[in-house]
Design a protein around this motif. Structure first.
Motif, short mmCIF file in Angstrom:
data_model
loop_
_atom_site.label_atom_id
_atom_site.label_comp_id
_atom_site.label_asym_id
_atom_site.label_seq_id
_atom_site.Cartn_x
_atom_site.Cartn_y
_atom_site.Cartn_z
N VAL A 2 0.84 -1.18 0.00
CA VAL A 2 0.00 0.00 0.00
C VAL A 2 0.88 1.24 0.00
N TYR A 3 0.49 2.21 -0.81
CA TYR A 3 1.19 3.48 -0.84
C TYR A 3 0.19 4.59 -0.53
N LEU A 4 0.64 5.53 0.28
CA LEU A 4 -0.21 6.66 0.67
C LEU A 4 0.48 7.95 0.27
N ALA A 5 -0.26 8.85 -0.34
CA ALA A 5 0.32 10.12 -0.79
C ALA A 5 -0.58 11.26 -0.35
N GLU A 6 -0.05 12.10 0.54
CA GLU A 6 -0.81 13.23 1.04
C GLU A 6 -0.63 14.45 0.16
N SER A 7 -1.62 15.32 0.16
CA SER A 7 -1.54 16.60 -0.54
C SER A 7 -2.51 17.57 0.11
N GLY A 8 -2.40 18.84 -0.28
CA GLY A 8 -3.36 19.84 0.20
C GLY A 8 -2.85 20.76 1.28
N GLY A 9 -1.62 20.52 1.77
CA GLY A 9 -1.08 21.41 2.78
C GLY A 9 -0.78 22.79 2.22
N GLY A 10 -0.43 23.69 3.11
CA GLY A 10 -0.09 25.04 2.67
C GLY A 10 0.12 25.97 3.84
N SER A 11 0.29 27.24 3.51
CA SER A 11 0.47 28.28 4.52
C SER A 11 -0.74 29.21 4.50
N LEU A 12 -1.22 29.53 5.69
CA LEU A 12 -2.40 30.39 5.76
C LEU A 12 -2.45 31.07 7.12
N GLN A 13 -3.36 32.01 7.23
CA GLN A 13 -3.52 32.74 8.49
C GLN A 13 -4.53 32.05 9.38
#
Length: 122
Positions: A2-13
């Motif tokens: 199984v492989y897991l790939a995260e996304s959607g992070g970022g910088s915000l206030q």
């Protein structure tokens, strides 16, 4: 495997929202839970939310009322909707799969993604 790939992070206030995604490939056992953990610099990795096929959703106290974990079974994607983010929510967010059993112990989660960074400024 199984492989897991995260996304959607970022910088915000502070006060903003993000939705993290974790795309899973390969075979995930039907009885396995999927979870989100996070780790801030110099701190231990901590559980945030878990989605278990038998017991449903469980949230850490810090996430209750602000975060929502969900899963698209057709696309095999796990999500974490995070609202009203605060600086203390900053860190690397990881998704993982394994046996829940009511414990946030990392030993129970056998497969991990590489993480996606979330940075919240005040």
């Amino acid at each position: 495997q199984v492989y897991l790939a995260e996304s959607g992070g970022g910088s915000l206030q502070a006060g903003g929202s993000l939705r993290l995604s974790c795309e899973a490939s390969g075979h995930i056992y039907r009885e396995y839970a999927m979870a989100w953990f996070r780790q801030a610099p110099g701190k231990e990795r901590e559980g945030v939310a878990v989605l278990d096929p038998d017991t449903g959703t469980t949230y850490a106290d810090s996430a209750k009322g602000r975060f929502t974990i969900s899963r698209n079974n057709t696309k095999n994607i796990l999500y974490l909707q995070m609202n009203n983010l605060q600086p203390e929510d900053s860190g690397m967010y990881f998704c993982a799969t394994g046996i829940w059993g009511g414990s946030w112990s990392r030993q129970h989660f056998t497969t991990w993604g590489q993480g996606t960074q979330v940075t919240v400024s005040s």
